[in-house]
Scaffold this motif. Structure first.
Motif, PDB file in Angstrom:
ATOM      1  N   TYR A 224     -98.196  -8.805  15.493  1.00  0.00           N
ATOM      2  CA  TYR A 224     -98.981  -9.920  16.019  1.00  0.00           C
ATOM      3  C   TYR A 224     -99.283  -9.677  17.495  1.00  0.00           C
ATOM      4  CZ  TYR A 224     -97.621 -12.553  11.829  1.00  0.00           C
ATOM      5  OH  TYR A 224     -97.427 -12.960  10.531  1.00  0.00           O
ATOM      6  N   ASP A 226    -100.329 -11.603  20.540  1.00  0.00           N
ATOM      7  CA  ASP A 226    -100.512 -12.942  21.111  1.00  0.00           C
ATOM      8  C   ASP A 226    -101.623 -12.951  22.158  1.00  0.00           C
ATOM      9  OD1 ASP A 226     -98.451 -13.885  19.533  1.00  0.00           O
ATOM     10  OD2 ASP A 226     -96.911 -13.511  21.055  1.00  0.00           O
ATOM     11  N   ALA A 229    -105.028 -13.415  20.453  1.00  0.00           N
ATOM     12  CA  ALA A 229    -105.242 -14.781  19.966  1.00  0.00           C
ATOM     13  C   ALA A 229    -105.587 -15.737  21.100  1.00  0.00           C
ATOM     14  CB  ALA A 229    -103.992 -15.266  19.235  1.00  0.00           C
ATOM     15  N   LYS A 230    -105.080 -15.469  22.305  1.00  0.00           N
ATOM     16  CA  LYS A 230    -105.333 -16.347  23.444  1.00  0.00           C
ATOM     17  C   LYS A 230    -106.665 -16.055  24.126  1.00  0.00           C
ATOM     18  CE  LYS A 230    -100.402 -16.941  24.483  1.00  0.00           C
ATOM     19  NZ  LYS A 230     -99.306 -16.632  25.440  1.00  0.00           N
ATOM     20  N   PHE A 234    -113.275 -16.551  19.392  1.00  0.00           N
ATOM     21  CA  PHE A 234    -113.190 -16.677  17.936  1.00  0.00           C
ATOM     22  C   PHE A 234    -114.556 -16.935  17.311  1.00  0.00           C
ATOM     23  CE2 PHE A 234    -108.707 -17.207  18.784  1.00  0.00           C
ATOM     24  CZ  PHE A 234    -108.104 -16.685  17.656  1.00  0.00           C
ATOM     25  N   PHE A 270    -103.127 -10.982  13.899  1.00  0.00           N
ATOM     26  CA  PHE A 270    -103.134 -12.432  14.113  1.00  0.00           C
ATOM     27  C   PHE A 270    -101.979 -13.105  13.384  1.00  0.00           C
ATOM     28  CE2 PHE A 270    -107.528 -10.951  14.449  1.00  0.00           C
ATOM     29  CZ  PHE A 270    -107.880 -11.459  15.694  1.00  0.00           C
ATOM     30  N   ASP A 271    -101.352 -14.064  14.056  1.00  0.00           N
ATOM     31  CA  ASP A 271    -100.298 -14.846  13.415  1.00  0.00           C
ATOM     32  C   ASP A 271    -100.941 -15.928  12.547  1.00  0.00           C
ATOM     33  OD1 ASP A 271    -101.141 -16.899  15.084  1.00  0.00           O
ATOM     34  OD2 ASP A 271     -99.510 -16.642  16.511  1.00  0.00           O
ATOM     35  N   SER A 273    -101.179 -19.186  12.652  1.00  0.00           N
ATOM     36  CA  SER A 273    -101.949 -20.234  13.331  1.00  0.00           C
ATOM     37  C   SER A 273    -103.320 -19.724  13.761  1.00  0.00           C
ATOM     38  CB  SER A 273    -101.180 -20.760  14.548  1.00  0.00           C
ATOM     39  OG  SER A 273    -100.960 -19.722  15.497  1.00  0.00           O
ATOM     40  N   ALA A 274    -103.392 -18.477  14.214  1.00  0.00           N
ATOM     41  CA  ALA A 274    -104.685 -17.902  14.598  1.00  0.00           C
ATOM     42  C   ALA A 274    -105.574 -17.715  13.374  1.00  0.00           C
ATOM     43  CB  ALA A 274    -104.471 -16.569  15.316  1.00  0.00           C
ATOM     44  N   LYS A 275    -104.982 -17.343  12.243  1.00  0.00           N
ATOM     45  CA  LYS A 275    -105.761 -17.156  11.015  1.00  0.00           C
ATOM     46  C   LYS A 275    -106.312 -18.486  10.508  1.00  0.00           C
ATOM     47  CE  LYS A 275    -103.374 -12.943   9.571  1.00  0.00           C
ATOM     48  NZ  LYS A 275    -102.416 -12.310   8.655  1.00  0.00           N
ATOM     49  N   ARG A 277    -107.164 -20.957  12.413  1.00  0.00           N
ATOM     50  CA  ARG A 277    -108.291 -21.245  13.308  1.00  0.00           C
ATOM     51  C   ARG A 277    -109.531 -20.449  12.886  1.00  0.00           C
ATOM     52  NH1 ARG A 277    -108.238 -20.262  19.881  1.00  0.00           N
ATOM     53  NH2 ARG A 277    -110.337 -21.107  20.306  1.00  0.00           N
TER      54      ARG A 277
END
Length: 436
Positions: A224, A226, A229-230, A234, A270-271, A273-275, A277
């Protein structure tokens, strides 16, 4: 004088011992520069002891047998550990880094064969690559690794899959840290990062292949990213990904290239939560496209209806339904589950449109703004998961529902109901927790 043809751990120990005795670093520096700038010498270095090749060195005054098949990674690591302790560190480290960069620059334009993979494995073990000052070197290494042909890549994977978790985790973290350092807020996919992603994908495939043979080398969550994702844009990435999916659906799928790839091509970064989103954005994009397409079709069809209004109305009603911008679900309140399952089974081409509920007989219609659609999902989920209905059973031990194993045939449309529910919930951000 002597001709240096390879480097081994005993030779390195002798070089360091000579330096400790004379305090003259020039010979050690010269040897390391020669080894790490030469593809041939580095590739022949640190081979497993065997009986294939005899090489002589005037420095050591003895012959040494080197096996062409196999690389002694433990000897490589011990050699680096020994060199990292030599003072002054700055001069030695800069020499090794500069020499490695020169070699990688040459390898960028070369076609590396499977028999030449050892030099890359030796470079990968260099602990200096994890430092910020070596980012340019690591960038070149990523390009070389990402450009390997199929057979050379297989040879590399054969070595990497034998790594233990400590050394493999170091590689993953090294490339992740380098990748994170190149990201900036609202980052979009660009060619400069493609090779870094390909290397991370290679390591992920090695880990997955190891898992298929018994146990993964590291946990999947270790991949992952991070920072991505930040900082990722997206919306832009999802739009690009959806556009390419549409293009691939019209012909044979093509692998991503530096010019058209998306970060979504590498989902292991991606973790969860990102997936979620990304799934939400992708659902909105698809639903918006379906809505616009249906509006266009509806406008065209209405013009045809005006010209042919004296024709068979049943046929036109079918056409109107197919071109409607909404997914209209007509159900009876007292037969909610049966009607929903039957209608869903017959309208699979409309499932990605915005949902509109129509209760037959009551005259109620509405697009969900916290009203009919939300009520419908609450009612049907409660009904489907009601133990008395027989589709699912509740476990007091796990506090979860599970499929009824008592010879009850679960209609395929139940899964469709759940999928439609998740799609609409992602769009309107409705939150309802339940476990399957």
């Amino acid at each position: 004088e002597f001709t240096l043809t390879h480097l081994t751990l005993p030779m390195t120990k002798a070089l360091v011992a000579k330096y400790d005795e004379t305090e003259d670093l020039s010979f050690l520096i010269s040897t390391l520069r020669t080894v790490f700038t030469s593809s041939e010498i580095l590739n022949l270095s640190f081979r497993s002891v065997g009986n294939v090749l005899n090489l002589s060195s005037a420095l050591f005054g003895e012959e040494e047998e080197v096996l062409l098949e196999g690389l002694d990674l433990d000897a490589v690591r011990e050699t680096y550990s020994l060199l990292m302790k030599v003072e002054p560190k700055e001069l030695l480290h800069r020499t090794m880094t500069d020499a490695t960069e020169i070699l990688l620059t040459a390898l960028e334009a070369a076609k590396i064969q499977p028999t030449e993979i050892h030099q890359l494995l030796i470079i990968l073990e260099n602990p200096l690559l994890g430092e910020l000052s070596c980012h340019e070197v690591l960038k070149k290494l990523c390009k070389v690794l990402a450009s390997l042909n199929e057979y050379s890549q297989q040879e590399l994977v054969a070595y990497l899959i034998e790594y233990d978790s400590t050394h493999f985790s170091r590689l993953v973290k090294m490339f992740q840290d380098h990748f994170n350092a190149l990201l900036y807020p609202k980052h979009r996919a660009d060619p400069s990062l493609f090779h870094h992603l390909k290397v991370l994908a290679l390591l992920y495939d090695v880990n997955k292949k190891s898992a298929s043979c018994g146990e993964s080398i590291v946990a999947y969550r270790d991949f992952y990213c991070d920072g991505l994702a930040k900082k990722l844009d997206f919306k832009a990435d999802c739009i690009k990904w959806n556009r390419r999916l549409t293009s691939d659906s019209q012909g044979p799928a093509t692998p991503p290239t530096p010019d058209d790839y998306c970060f979504l091509d590498f989902p292991f970064l991606f973790d969860p939560s990102a997936k979620v989103r990304m799934l939400h954005i992708h659902a909105v994009i698809q639903m918006t496209q379906e809505y616009h397409d249906a509006l266009t079709q509806q406008s065209t069809l209405h013009q045809a209806v005006e010209l042919l209004e004296d024709r068979n109305l049943t046929l036109f009603e079918a056409f109107l339904e197919s071109s409607c911008p909404f997914f209209v679900l007509e159900v009876r309140r007292d037969h909610l589950v049966e009607d929903a399952l039957m209608k869903l089974a017959g309208k699979r081409h409309h499932l990605k449109k915005p949902l509109k509920i129509s209760y037959v007989g009551g005259g109620e219609q509405g697009l969900d703004m916290g009203g009919l659609q939300k009520e419908f999902f609450h009612l049907i989920v409660d009904a489907v998961f009601d133990p008395s209905y027989g589709m699912f059973m509740y476990s007091d031990e796990t506090n979860c529902f599970w499929f009824n194993s008592n010879d009850v045939l679960l209609p395929p449309s139940v899964g469709t109901v759940c999928n439609v529910f998740l799609l609409q919930a992602l769009l309107w951000r409705q939150k309802r927790s339940f476990s399957l």
